[in-house]
Design a protein around this motif. Structure first.
Motif, PDB file in Angstrom:
ATOM      1  N   VAL A  57       0.854  -1.182   0.000  1.00 64.75           N
ATOM      2  CA  VAL A  57       0.000   0.000   0.000  1.00 64.75           C
ATOM      3  C   VAL A  57       0.889   1.230   0.000  1.00 64.75           C
ATOM      4  O   VAL A  57       1.812   1.334   0.810  1.00 64.75           O
ATOM      5  CB  VAL A  57      -0.927   0.024   1.229  1.00 64.75           C
ATOM      6  N   GLN A  58       0.609   2.145  -0.920  1.00 64.70           N
ATOM      7  CA  GLN A  58       1.272   3.448  -0.923  1.00 64.70           C
ATOM      8  C   GLN A  58       0.240   4.524  -0.603  1.00 64.70           C
ATOM      9  O   GLN A  58      -0.839   4.554  -1.204  1.00 64.70           O
ATOM     10  CB  GLN A  58       1.891   3.748  -2.290  1.00 64.70           C
ATOM     11  N   MET A  59       0.581   5.375   0.349  1.00 66.10           N
ATOM     12  CA  MET A  59      -0.293   6.501   0.678  1.00 66.10           C
ATOM     13  C   MET A  59       0.546   7.771   0.718  1.00 66.10           C
ATOM     14  O   MET A  59       1.622   7.795   1.319  1.00 66.10           O
ATOM     15  CB  MET A  59      -0.974   6.297   2.033  1.00 66.10           C
ATOM     16  N   VAL A  60       0.060   8.828   0.074  1.00 69.83           N
ATOM     17  CA  VAL A  60       0.678  10.141   0.175  1.00 69.83           C
ATOM     18  C   VAL A  60      -0.300  11.044   0.926  1.00 69.83           C
ATOM     19  O   VAL A  60      -1.423  11.260   0.478  1.00 69.83           O
ATOM     20  CB  VAL A  60       1.023  10.734  -1.198  1.00 69.83           C
ATOM     21  N   TRP A  61       0.143  11.539   2.064  1.00 68.59           N
ATOM     22  CA  TRP A  61      -0.672  12.369   2.946  1.00 68.59           C
ATOM     23  C   TRP A  61      -0.185  13.812   2.862  1.00 68.59           C
ATOM     24  O   TRP A  61       0.988  14.092   3.118  1.00 68.59           O
ATOM     25  CB  TRP A  61      -0.548  11.903   4.395  1.00 68.59           C
ATOM     26  N   TYR A  62      -1.079  14.721   2.525  1.00 66.24           N
ATOM     27  CA  TYR A  62      -0.774  16.150   2.546  1.00 66.24           C
ATOM     28  C   TYR A  62      -1.403  16.760   3.790  1.00 66.24           C
ATOM     29  O   TYR A  62      -2.596  16.556   4.052  1.00 66.24           O
ATOM     30  CB  TYR A  62      -1.327  16.839   1.302  1.00 66.24           C
ATOM     31  N   LYS A  63      -0.604  17.527   4.524  1.00 63.28           N
ATOM     32  CA  LYS A  63      -1.111  18.134   5.752  1.00 63.28           C
ATOM     33  C   LYS A  63      -1.879  19.400   5.405  1.00 63.28           C
ATOM     34  O   LYS A  63      -1.475  20.526   5.697  1.00 63.28           O
ATOM     35  CB  LYS A  63       0.026  18.435   6.726  1.00 63.28           C
ATOM     36  N   VAL A  64      -3.009  19.201   4.774  1.00 62.68           N
ATOM     37  CA  VAL A  64      -3.912  20.289   4.434  1.00 62.68           C
ATOM     38  C   VAL A  64      -5.303  19.713   4.262  1.00 62.68           C
ATOM     39  O   VAL A  64      -5.498  18.689   3.614  1.00 62.68           O
ATOM     40  CB  VAL A  64      -3.459  21.041   3.159  1.00 62.68           C
ATOM     41  N   GLY A  65      -6.267  20.348   4.898  1.00 60.47           N
ATOM     42  CA  GLY A  65      -7.641  19.888   4.809  1.00 60.47           C
ATOM     43  C   GLY A  65      -8.585  21.047   5.070  1.00 60.47           C
ATOM     44  O   GLY A  65      -8.206  22.223   4.950  1.00 60.47           O
ATOM     45  N   ALA A  66      -9.799  20.723   5.457  1.00 58.18           N
ATOM     46  CA  ALA A  66     -10.794  21.766   5.694  1.00 58.18           C
ATOM     47  C   ALA A  66     -10.379  22.722   6.811  1.00 58.18           C
ATOM     48  O   ALA A  66     -10.800  23.877   6.828  1.00 58.18           O
ATOM     49  CB  ALA A  66     -12.142  21.128   6.030  1.00 58.18           C
ATOM     50  N   ILE A  67      -9.527  22.281   7.723  1.00 58.88           N
ATOM     51  CA  ILE A  67      -9.060  23.130   8.812  1.00 58.88           C
ATOM     52  C   ILE A  67      -8.266  24.321   8.294  1.00 58.88           C
ATOM     53  O   ILE A  67      -8.156  25.355   8.959  1.00 58.88           O
ATOM     54  CB  ILE A  67      -8.216  22.307   9.812  1.00 58.88           C
ATOM     55  N   ASP A  68      -7.710  24.214   7.105  1.00 58.69           N
ATOM     56  CA  ASP A  68      -6.889  25.275   6.529  1.00 58.69           C
ATOM     57  C   ASP A  68      -7.688  26.237   5.656  1.00 58.69           C
ATOM     58  O   ASP A  68      -7.132  27.208   5.132  1.00 58.69           O
ATOM     59  CB  ASP A  68      -5.750  24.653   5.715  1.00 58.69           C
ATOM     60  N   GLU A  69      -8.967  25.969   5.485  1.00 58.07           N
ATOM     61  CA  GLU A  69      -9.822  26.821   4.659  1.00 58.07           C
ATOM     62  C   GLU A  69     -10.366  27.997   5.467  1.00 58.07           C
ATOM     63  O   GLU A  69     -10.418  27.952   6.696  1.00 58.07           O
ATOM     64  CB  GLU A  69     -10.979  25.998   4.089  1.00 58.07           C
ATOM     65  N   THR A  70     -10.761  29.038   4.768  1.00 55.91           N
ATOM     66  CA  THR A  70     -11.366  30.207   5.394  1.00 55.91           C
ATOM     67  C   THR A  70     -12.686  30.497   4.701  1.00 55.91           C
ATOM     68  O   THR A  70     -13.032  29.860   3.688  1.00 55.91           O
ATOM     69  CB  THR A  70     -10.446  31.433   5.280  1.00 55.91           C
ATOM     70  N   ASN A  71     -13.434  31.442   5.224  1.00 56.27           N
ATOM     71  CA  ASN A  71     -14.699  31.818   4.603  1.00 56.27           C
ATOM     72  C   ASN A  71     -14.497  32.152   3.124  1.00 56.27           C
ATOM     73  O   ASN A  71     -13.589  32.892   2.763  1.00 56.27           O
ATOM     74  CB  ASN A  71     -15.295  33.038   5.319  1.00 56.27           C
ATOM     75  N   GLY A  72     -15.355  31.608   2.300  1.00 59.55           N
ATOM     76  CA  GLY A  72     -15.264  31.826   0.868  1.00 59.55           C
ATOM     77  C   GLY A  72     -14.493  30.761   0.128  1.00 59.55           C
ATOM     78  O   GLY A  72     -14.588  30.658  -1.100  1.00 59.55           O
ATOM     79  N   THR A  73     -13.714  29.955   0.853  1.00 54.26           N
ATOM     80  CA  THR A  73     -12.921  28.901   0.206  1.00 54.26           C
ATOM     81  C   THR A  73     -13.323  27.510   0.652  1.00 54.26           C
ATOM     82  O   THR A  73     -12.643  26.535   0.331  1.00 54.26           O
ATOM     83  CB  THR A  73     -11.421  29.082   0.493  1.00 54.26           C
ATOM     84  N   THR A  74     -14.408  27.372   1.401  1.00 52.45           N
ATOM     85  CA  THR A  74     -14.742  26.063   1.954  1.00 52.45           C
ATOM     86  C   THR A  74     -14.984  25.048   0.843  1.00 52.45           C
ATOM     87  O   THR A  74     -15.556  25.365  -0.191  1.00 52.45           O
ATOM     88  CB  THR A  74     -15.972  26.135   2.864  1.00 52.45           C
ATOM     89  N   GLY A  75     -14.497  23.837   1.073  1.00 53.81           N
ATOM     90  CA  GLY A  75     -14.636  22.768   0.096  1.00 53.81           C
ATOM     91  C   GLY A  75     -13.504  22.696  -0.905  1.00 53.81           C
ATOM     92  O   GLY A  75     -13.457  21.759  -1.718  1.00 53.81           O
ATOM     93  N   ILE A  76     -12.552  23.620  -0.848  1.00 54.64           N
ATOM     94  CA  ILE A  76     -11.522  23.660  -1.880  1.00 54.64           C
ATOM     95  C   ILE A  76     -10.530  22.501  -1.753  1.00 54.64           C
ATOM     96  O   ILE A  76     -10.037  21.989  -2.754  1.00 54.64           O
ATOM     97  CB  ILE A  76     -10.788  25.027  -1.875  1.00 54.64           C
ATOM     98  N   ALA A  77     -10.245  22.059  -0.528  1.00 49.78           N
ATOM     99  CA  ALA A  77      -9.341  20.915  -0.354  1.00 49.78           C
ATOM    100  C   ALA A  77      -9.928  19.674  -1.011  1.00 49.78           C
ATOM    101  O   ALA A  77      -9.227  18.925  -1.706  1.00 49.78           O
ATOM    102  CB  ALA A  77      -9.083  20.674   1.135  1.00 49.78           C
ATOM    103  N   HIS A  78     -11.224  19.477  -0.818  1.00 51.58           N
ATOM    104  CA  HIS A  78     -11.897  18.324  -1.414  1.00 51.58           C
ATOM    105  C   HIS A  78     -12.019  18.471  -2.930  1.00 51.58           C
ATOM    106  O   HIS A  78     -11.854  17.501  -3.679  1.00 51.58           O
ATOM    107  CB  HIS A  78     -13.270  18.162  -0.770  1.00 51.58           C
ATOM    108  N   ALA A  79     -12.291  19.685  -3.406  1.00 49.82           N
ATOM    109  CA  ALA A  79     -12.404  19.907  -4.846  1.00 49.82           C
ATOM    110  C   ALA A  79     -11.073  19.632  -5.550  1.00 49.82           C
ATOM    111  O   ALA A  79     -11.048  19.039  -6.633  1.00 49.82           O
ATOM    112  CB  ALA A  79     -12.874  21.335  -5.129  1.00 49.82           C
TER     113      ALA A  79
END
Length: 463
Positions: A57-79
């Motif tokens: 199994v290979q997994m690449v984890w980026y330390k960025v998620g919804a916690i790093d979003e601000t108003n107006g940018t919500t959902g961008i990590a998932h997009a």
């Protein structure tokens, strides 16, 4: 149905069905200790050798998620996670998944409040091929306006299916928005619909350029591999990708809560439901944060096995609830909640069930738990930890979540050791301390007529 407010993965105690296994049987399945390396560009590489099956199994984890979003940018990590499958300079749209399938593997990705991760599971000799693919899209992702226009519609439809058309989704969203007024956990991982409707391809590219870098990523490989060979491959494919200056936003700390908050959701549903969410500490210091371990054990006492207190008392004996549960997500980058939840049986109101759920915690606060009950919970704990490690995917997941939280995979066994030391007095103390109105948010579902509408299955991980 049992509602969950955490996304993707709960890293609290996972109580399995292996309590009957003896120490010798458990020891036979224990895999090796993970090895950790650091590339010159700042990318961490962790390898967990497990030679019981010829897979990796290979997994690449980026330390960025919804916690790093601000108003107006919500959902961008998932997009952006969706756009990561839309092609690079070398591989066209759809080619990534096709190539992994041709290698006989499976692949996917998921976005959480705290991280974004991508994985492939393949026959071990195919690891180098998928590593080359993953490194390519870390560096060379393409941003096509037409592909974005199609994919953002997919994301919006995913939001409708998971949240807008699901009473549990609406309830979880409303609960988090009420419990967290300033912290980014206020926002849903999938994003608010208005933000998705106004998102642009330039927004997505800027997010990628800002966060997707080797020094903001951890590569985890588990399975039938050699650590030295994995590191050599990582150096070959990821080592030449330049590091970036990662600038995190200003803290969006949650202010103190000074009283009970309530939110009501009205939606088509078969049954009413209630969730009580108490603000409690999360695990920050593995050696010192004993209250987090006590809260984990308290959650298990209430809802950690078939005959745990909530189900035994409220469902089986008193028959005042159709379902009940307790949950505590101890390993997070941000603040966390301890939840009590349930669906009342006929003749019981949500207000009555709310009181009954709190009464079970109050009973522990007053009378404590016995050594015998606590030992039963700990036996379940040991068995469940071994069960998780029987899966190479589970091992990689456990390592990745620890790393993203800042606790280090090296503390995995230490956490188990610390949980074993929890005393009845410590469980009673946290039950007395944290379950007050001042830290409580209550979400109640008032069902509307279904009007012939059939609800879909509960939502799974975001993808």
């Amino acid at each position: 149905m049992k509602l969950k407010i955490s996304a993707i993965l709960s890293t609290g105690l996972l109580f399995g069905c292996l309590a009957a296994l003896g120490p010798a049987a458990l020891a036979q399945s224990a895999p090796s200790v993970a090895s950790e390396f650091m590339l010159k560009n700042g990318m961490k590489v962790i390898v967990k050798e497990d030679h019981r099956a010829p897979t990796a199994v290979q997994m690449v984890w980026y330390k960025v998620g919804a916690i790093d979003e601000t108003n107006g940018t919500t959902g961008i990590a998932h997009a952006l996670e969706h756009m990561m499958f839309k092609g690079t300079q070398k591989h066209k749209t759809g080619e990534f998944s096709r190539l992994v399938a041709e290698l006989g593997g499976r692949e996917n990705a998921f976005t959480n409040r705290d991280y974004t991760a991508y994985f492939q599971q393949v026959e071990h000799s195919r690891l180098e091929a998928v590593m080359a693919l993953e490194a390519d899209r870390m560096r060379n992702l393409q941003f096509d306006k037409n592909e974005f226009a199609k994919e953002i519609r997919v994301v919006m439809e995913e939001r409708r299916w998971r949240t807008d058309d699901q009473p549990q989704g609406l309830m979880n969203e409303a609960l988090n928005a009420a419990a967290f007024v300033a912290h980014p956990y206020h926002h849903p991982v999938v994003g608010w619909m208005d933000d998705l409707q106004n998102m642009t391809i330039a927004d997505i590219e800027a997010w990628y350029r800002r966060w997707y870098a080797p020094n903001n990523a951890t590569l985890v490989v588990s399975g039938d591999v050699s650590a030295d060979k994995v590191v050599a491959m990582a150096e070959r494919y990821f080592g030449s990708i330049p590091a970036k200056t990662i600038v995190r936003g200003k803290p969006q700390n949650e202010p103190e809560q000074h009283g009970l908050r309530r939110v009501t959701v009205k939606a088509p549903a078969e049954n009413p439901y209630v969730i009580l969410a108490f603000k409690v500490p999360s695990l920050r210091d593995v050696e010192k944060d004993q209250e987090a371990y006590a809260l984990d054990v308290l959650s298990a006492v209430l809802d950690g096995y078939d005959n745990a207190r909530l189900n035994d008392k409220l469902v089986r004996t008193d028959k005042v609830a159709n379902s009940v549960g307790a949950g505590y997500d101890d390993i997070t980058r941000g603040p966390t909640l301890f939840t009590l939840e349930g669906s009342p049986a006929a003749g019981t109101t949500t207000a009555q069930l709310e009181a009954l759920l709190r009464a079970e915690v109050s009973r522990i606060a007053k009378d404590g738990v016995s050594e015998q009950e606590l030992q039963r919970v700990k036996t379940q704990l040991i068995a469940s930890q071994i069960y998780k490690r029987d899966s190479i995917f589970g091992q990689a997941m456990e390592i990745g979540v620890m790393e993203m939280s800042g606790l280090s995979h090296k503390n995995i066994d230490r956490i188990v050791d610390k949980l074993k030391t929890v005393t009845p007095q410590q469980v009673q103390a946290v039950a007395q301390k944290y379950f007050t109105d001042d830290k409580l948010t209550v979400a109640t579902l008032e069902p509307l007529p279904l009007s012939g509408k059939k609800l879909g299955p509960p939502p799974g991980p975001l993808r």
